[in-house]
Scaffold this active site. Structure first.
Site, PDB file in Angstrom:
ATOM      1  N   SER B  46     -33.147  -1.422  34.969  1.00 57.12           N
ATOM      2  CA  SER B  46     -33.202  -0.423  33.902  1.00 57.12           C
ATOM      3  C   SER B  46     -33.384  -1.029  32.514  1.00 57.12           C
ATOM      4  O   SER B  46     -33.682  -0.314  31.566  1.00 57.12           O
ATOM      5  CB  SER B  46     -31.932   0.432  33.916  1.00 57.12           C
ATOM      6  OG  SER B  46     -31.718   0.986  35.187  1.00 57.12           O
ATOM      7  N   ILE B  48     -31.169  -2.142  30.528  1.00 53.02           N
ATOM      8  CA  ILE B  48     -30.125  -1.676  29.608  1.00 53.02           C
ATOM      9  C   ILE B  48     -29.164  -2.827  29.282  1.00 53.02           C
ATOM     10  O   ILE B  48     -28.746  -3.560  30.178  1.00 53.02           O
ATOM     11  CB  ILE B  48     -29.309  -0.522  30.234  1.00 53.02           C
ATOM     12  CG1 ILE B  48     -30.228   0.594  30.751  1.00 53.02           C
ATOM     13  CG2 ILE B  48     -28.269   0.011  29.248  1.00 53.02           C
ATOM     14  CD1 ILE B  48     -31.028   1.301  29.708  1.00 53.02           C
ATOM     15  N   HIS B  50     -25.751  -2.987  28.565  1.00 51.87           N
ATOM     16  CA  HIS B  50     -24.629  -2.048  28.651  1.00 51.87           C
ATOM     17  C   HIS B  50     -23.536  -2.382  27.643  1.00 51.87           C
ATOM     18  O   HIS B  50     -23.198  -3.544  27.442  1.00 51.87           O
ATOM     19  CB  HIS B  50     -24.041  -2.071  30.063  1.00 51.87           C
ATOM     20  CG  HIS B  50     -24.975  -1.532  31.100  1.00 51.87           C
ATOM     21  ND1 HIS B  50     -25.209  -0.188  31.241  1.00 51.87           N
ATOM     22  CD2 HIS B  50     -25.760  -2.159  32.010  1.00 51.87           C
ATOM     23  CE1 HIS B  50     -26.091   0.001  32.224  1.00 51.87           C
ATOM     24  NE2 HIS B  50     -26.441  -1.180  32.697  1.00 51.87           N
ATOM     25  N   VAL B 173     -36.330 -22.272  48.642  1.00 45.93           N
ATOM     26  CA  VAL B 173     -35.319 -23.170  49.201  1.00 45.93           C
ATOM     27  C   VAL B 173     -34.877 -22.636  50.566  1.00 45.93           C
ATOM     28  O   VAL B 173     -34.294 -21.564  50.664  1.00 45.93           O
ATOM     29  CB  VAL B 173     -34.111 -23.317  48.251  1.00 45.93           C
ATOM     30  CG1 VAL B 173     -33.035 -24.180  48.900  1.00 45.93           C
ATOM     31  CG2 VAL B 173     -34.557 -23.919  46.933  1.00 45.93           C
ATOM     32  N   ILE B 337     -24.661 -10.885  41.327  1.00 45.04           N
ATOM     33  CA  ILE B 337     -24.975 -10.497  39.944  1.00 45.04           C
ATOM     34  C   ILE B 337     -25.801  -9.209  39.967  1.00 45.04           C
ATOM     35  O   ILE B 337     -27.025  -9.222  39.912  1.00 45.04           O
ATOM     36  CB  ILE B 337     -25.716 -11.629  39.199  1.00 45.04           C
ATOM     37  CG1 ILE B 337     -24.990 -12.967  39.385  1.00 45.04           C
ATOM     38  CG2 ILE B 337     -25.843 -11.276  37.715  1.00 45.04           C
ATOM     39  CD1 ILE B 337     -23.552 -12.999  38.906  1.00 45.04           C
ATOM     40  N   CYS B 401     -57.044  -5.042  27.084  1.00 42.94           N
ATOM     41  CA  CYS B 401     -56.318  -3.881  27.607  1.00 42.94           C
ATOM     42  C   CYS B 401     -56.295  -2.834  26.510  1.00 42.94           C
ATOM     43  O   CYS B 401     -55.657  -3.028  25.482  1.00 42.94           O
ATOM     44  CB  CYS B 401     -54.901  -4.275  28.007  1.00 42.94           C
ATOM     45  SG  CYS B 401     -53.814  -2.876  28.317  1.00 42.94           S
ATOM     46  N   CYS B 403     -55.248   0.368  26.792  1.00 47.06           N
ATOM     47  CA  CYS B 403     -54.080   1.256  26.793  1.00 47.06           C
ATOM     48  C   CYS B 403     -52.950   0.667  25.946  1.00 47.06           C
ATOM     49  O   CYS B 403     -52.320   1.361  25.178  1.00 47.06           O
ATOM     50  CB  CYS B 403     -53.571   1.477  28.201  1.00 47.06           C
ATOM     51  SG  CYS B 403     -54.753   2.232  29.319  1.00 47.06           S
ATOM     52  N   CYS B 443     -58.848  -3.236  32.608  1.00 48.80           N
ATOM     53  CA  CYS B 443     -58.696  -4.622  32.158  1.00 48.80           C
ATOM     54  C   CYS B 443     -58.555  -5.629  33.283  1.00 48.80           C
ATOM     55  O   CYS B 443     -58.773  -6.819  33.068  1.00 48.80           O
ATOM     56  CB  CYS B 443     -57.531  -4.750  31.176  1.00 48.80           C
ATOM     57  SG  CYS B 443     -55.907  -4.485  31.909  1.00 48.80           S
TER      58      CYS B 443
END
Lengths: 427, 485
Positions: B46, B48, B50, B173, B337, B401, B403, B443
């Site tokens: 996301s 974010i 936090h 690995v 994590i 590009c 856009c 592109c």
């Protein structure tokens, strides 16, 4: 506000045309032929011609030239005329901004940032393809999923093959053309899958690009899953019900390395929106009057940026009008009068123009274009002035895949009551 | 290959650890299985930062979240990564949820989050007019931020690389065990040896932990989250990150602006078996769309430019596992994590790098080079800046590009960065080319050509994201010669 230094760099142009595809070139030719000397065309690609450059198949020009040309041949006729007329075209130049006061900025490698003030602007930026992301088709985000036009560019302009076993989603014309092109180039095209119960492509393309090569057209089907970690390994196709939802139990798997999408074209209107032009949610292009002027005075739009056409011949015809209208505008010859709204009635989607000018002087005929909302056989097209029917035409077949048109005669325009005018299909 | 320190995993945590370890006199390598850094959870979350009211007080998640969030503004400025602090709201749509909002407030205060307030309907609607008018109250967290997780990861990697860290991409690995000078690794690029290993392998981190510490096994359940990304709009639909009252599977579906002005809807939260299975599903996307509509009743998916999925590394005990691996001297790890992992990454890296330096007597280098400066993106430049930059470098005059307004000069620069882009997706993450509404339709052929030129490889060798993700299978001349597939 511009700094003093930048203000000094602003170049005045009578008519500035954005795009040198078929629309921009036709508008430029018409404007020059109408006597506009200070005329400039800006094109982001390194060559004129727009998408025609990669459309190496034939079938172009039947209406306009009464002969069958390839895309590059069709484009070359306009390119030759543009050169003959000495029109300045700056290629490799991308327009960065347009505002409602017709101040334009653009950039190119050789000239850097360029600033313009235009007497009139013709928007002719064309359209882009709807990408996979916009469909939210579930699955992985592997390589091998291309919009049909991107694949066409790789094959026809760059000389590379994007894949060998192909499924095509959507039966738009570019998808159909690419089914044939990939087949001719040695790839196996397994199926062309279309969500709707009818194709959005031209009938001649269904015959010449699918049927002639035994490629199945699966109507009322869609791709429901895209598989493959790195490169595409397969897709799952399912039949859909009349609400376009996949029907469980109808799934069919295809092993393929390529999925081409031909699922719709979207007018490329970022600059139009920046300029504050009123947009139509139906055409996804600007709202225009019958001179192709947008809601911003002096800004005109034509070609696929206005509404997506089926045939380039009609793009050219529309764009000649826009170029002439832009010339009239800067020459102070623009017509005056009252606007009357032109609206979609039953069975009609996206009429262009959306406004009719009932001029103070002599009226001109107006060509109205739109897409039928569904497939209609032996239907009647009607134009209503308020409650009064002013035009009626029989049509053997109407389908969303082929743009429909009708013409309002000068006397019909002159007689308009001022009420909203509606175009509708009666069964 | 023999190194002092080998870091396994090039996500945001691995790259943040690499950056801080590059301050010390040590020969460091970072191994990443994918073709680029940030190819796992760090590219699909996301984004974010936090504020820190979610985690239970006393947990490592709570501590590192708040510390990490405080580090963000300075870190992003230092390494030149995008950061914004629009604030966030957690919305309650029924009086019963008010108690939960209160709990979050209390947790936040206990965790040391500043500026929290519980606000009522009228204030919510005045701040965010597009929110569902059925909203009852909300927790307002003004310190909640947003970043671009993959751009941050690339920036951290660059600074590590200019300070000598060796980035070995496409290096997976397979196993790690004690031996040699410390640890012996089997990788897809052959055996390697290091005195110190640092496991930052994200969703794969429990596998490596269990090889190093068979006496105390950890389990990671990959938890998939799917998203919709909408095109940027002016004005924004929501100026702040809008959360709903959380559930036991996570923080629920959010609706948030991104640092680039796009709108993000998601994520779902579904436990899956395969930690690399990031395909989207019709069911989860529908769930996201339905849930987001509760926050945004005027939801329109017309602006959707893409959908994607990411995997959270959910460790079954629920908290981060960070530090020395038990019974394996010289081995360190960051396991489990998941959110707020991105927020915590700077604090995780600081905690771990300090521990590694101290326990192994690493001495600081005389000079630690700053993160390499990059030009401001062309899309963000003023007209005056654009005029100046194209005069200086004509490569800015060619827009590749359209856009996202990315120029040829920027694409070449991204490929030439210390940890440079080698794939279409890697260029996209560093420049935004292909990130817009046409999704690379225009592109990608040009980006492919530039990659082929810059890397000195044939166009058919250019991939979307490494491995066999080639875009082109051959030339049309070859296809014609073979007479078909």
């Amino acid at each position: 506000m511009l700094s003093q230094e930048l203000r000094g760099q602003v170049q005045y142009v009578d008519v500035l045309i954005i795009g040198a595809g078929p629309a921009g070139m036709a508008a430029a030719i018409a404007a020059r032929e109408a006597g506009v000397e200070n005329l400039l065309v800006l094109e982001r690609e390194n060559d004129m011609g727009g998408i025609l450059r990669q459309c190496i198949h034939n079938g172009f020009g039947l209406h306009r030239f009464k002969e069958e040309l390839t895309g590059p041949e069709y484009a070359q006729r306009d390119i030759d005329r543009v050169k003959e007329l000495g029109i300045e075209v700056r290629c490799g130049t991308t327009v960065l901004s347009v505002d409602g006061e017709r101040f334009v900025t653009a950039v190119s490698r050789d000239r850097g940032v360029q600033l313009f003030e235009a007497g009139a602007i013709v928007l002719a930026m064309g359209c882009r393809e709807r990408p996979r992301g916009a469909l939210a088709t579930p699955g992985t985000r592997c390589a091998g999923v291309f919009s049909a036009g991107t694949a066409q560019k790789f094959v026809n302009l760059e000389g590379y093959m994007p894949g060998k076993r192909v499924v095509i989603l959507g039966s738009g014309d570019i998808g159909l053309i690419m089914a044939r092109r990939m087949t001719l180039q040695g790839a196996k095209v397994l199926a062309c899958v279309e969500l709707m119960p009818y194709s959005s492509g031209l009938n001649r393309n269904i015959v010449q690009c699918l049927q002639d090569y035994d490629i199945p057209l699966m109507l009322s089907h869609t791709v429901i899953d895209i598989q493959g970690r790195e490169r595409l390994s397969g897709v799952t196709v399912a039949q859909v019900d009349d609400r376009r939802q996949p029907i469980p139990g109808t799934e069919k798997h295809f092993d393929c390395d390529t999925l081409l999408l031909s699922v719709g074209l979207i007018p490329e209107n970022e600059l139009s929106q920046q300029a504050g032009v009123e947009m139509s949610p139906l055409t996804q292009g600007a709202v225009v009057d019958d001179s192709l002027q947008t809601s911003k005075e002096g800004i005109f739009a034509c070609g696929n940026v206005l509404h997506v056409h089926d045939l380039v011949d009609f793009v050219s015809a529309e764009s000649f009008k826009a170029g002439k209208a832009a010339a009239d505008y800067v020459q102070g010859k623009a017509r005056k009068g009252a606007y009357i709204a032109l609206k979609d009635g039953d069975g009609v989607r996206g009429v262009v123009p959306q406004r009719l000018l009932k001029p103070e002087g002599e009226a001109q005929s107006v060509q109205v274009m739109f897409r039928p909302a569904g497939v209609y056989e032996n239907a009647t097209l009607c134009v209503m002035d308020g409650d009064r029917e002013i035009l009626r035409q029989r049509k053997r077949i109407l389908t969303p895949g082929e743009m429909a048109e009708l013409t309002l005669k000068p006397e019909q325009i002159a007689a308009l009551s001022g009420a909203d005018v509606t175009v509708c299909v009666k069964q | 290959m023999k190194k002092d320190i080998i870091i396994i995993g090039g996500g945001v945590v691995g790259c943040a650890v690499a950056r801080l370890l590059s301050r010390y006199e040590a020969d460091v390598a970072l191994l990443e299985g994918a073709s680029d850094v940030a190819e796992g959870a760090s590219k699909a979350n996301s984004g974010i930062v936090h504020a820190g009211f979610d985690a239970k007080p006393g947990t490592l998640k709570a501590k590192l979240n708040v510390e990490g969030a405080r580090m963000y503004p300075a870190l992003c400025a230092e390494v030149d990564a995008p950061y914004g602090q629009p604030g966030a709201m957690v919305l309650a749509f029924a009086e019963e949820e008010r108690a939960h909002i209160r709990t979050l407030y209390d947790q936040g205060v206990a965790n040391g989050v500043e500026g929290l307030r519980v606000i009522e309907r009228e204030e919510i609607l005045s701040l965010e007019p597009n929110v569902n008018p059925d909203v009852v109250c909300a927790l307002l967290a003004p310190t909640s931020g947003i970043t671009s997780p993959y751009e941050l990861t690339c920036a951290l990697a660059d600074q590590a690389a200019v300070n000598g860290v060796d980035f070995l991409l496409d290096t997976f690995v397979q196993s790690v065990r004690a031996g040699g000078a410390g640890y012996l690794l089997e990788t897809t690029r052959g055996p390697m040896e290091a005195r110190i290993v640092v496991n930052c392998a994200g969703v794969d981190s429990a596998r490596l932990h269990n090889q190093l510490c068979p006496q105390k096994l950890l389990t990671i359940i990959p938890r998939k989250g799917e998203y919709y990304l909408l095109d940027h709009t002016k004005p924004l639909v929501f100026s702040m990150t809008m959360f709903q009252t959380p559930t036991k599977m996570g923080k629920g579906v959010l609706v948030s602006p991104t640092v680039h002005g796009n709108l993000l809807l998601g994520p779902s939260a579904i436990d899956v078996e395969d930690g690399t299975a990031v395909e989207t599903t019709a069911e989860a996307l529908k769930l996201v769309a339905d849930a987001a509509r509760k926050t945004w009743p005027g939801e329109s998916l017309r602006g959707v430019i893409t959908t994607f999925a990411g995997i959270r590394a959910h460790e079954t005990n629920g908290d981060f596992v960070i530090g020395a691996v038990e019974g394996a001297p010289g081995a360190y790890e960051t396991v489990g994590i998941e959110s707020p992992g991105l927020t915590s990454a700077p604090a995780i890296a600081q905690m771990l790098a300090e521990q590694i330096a101290k326990e192994n007597n690493l001495s600081e280098k005389a000079e630690w080079k700053p993160a390499p400066r990059r030009e401001k993106p062309f899309y963000a430049m003023t007209l005056e800046e654009r005029v100046a930059i194209v005069q200086k470098d004509p490569g800015y005059g060619t827009l590749v590009c359209r856009c996202e307004e990315v120029t040829e000069a920027e694409i070449r620069a991204a490929i030439r960065r210390p940890v440079g882009a080698r794939t279409i997706d890697a260029v996209k993450r560093r420049t935004r080319a292909g990130m817009g509404r046409c999704q690379g339709g225009f592109c990608s052929p040009r980006v492919l050509e530039i990659l082929s030129e810059e890397l000195g490889i044939d166009p058919t060798e250019v991939t979307k994201c490494g491995g066999d993700s080639r875009l082109l299978v051959g030339t049309i001349a070859e296809a014609a010669r073979k007479g078909g597939a």
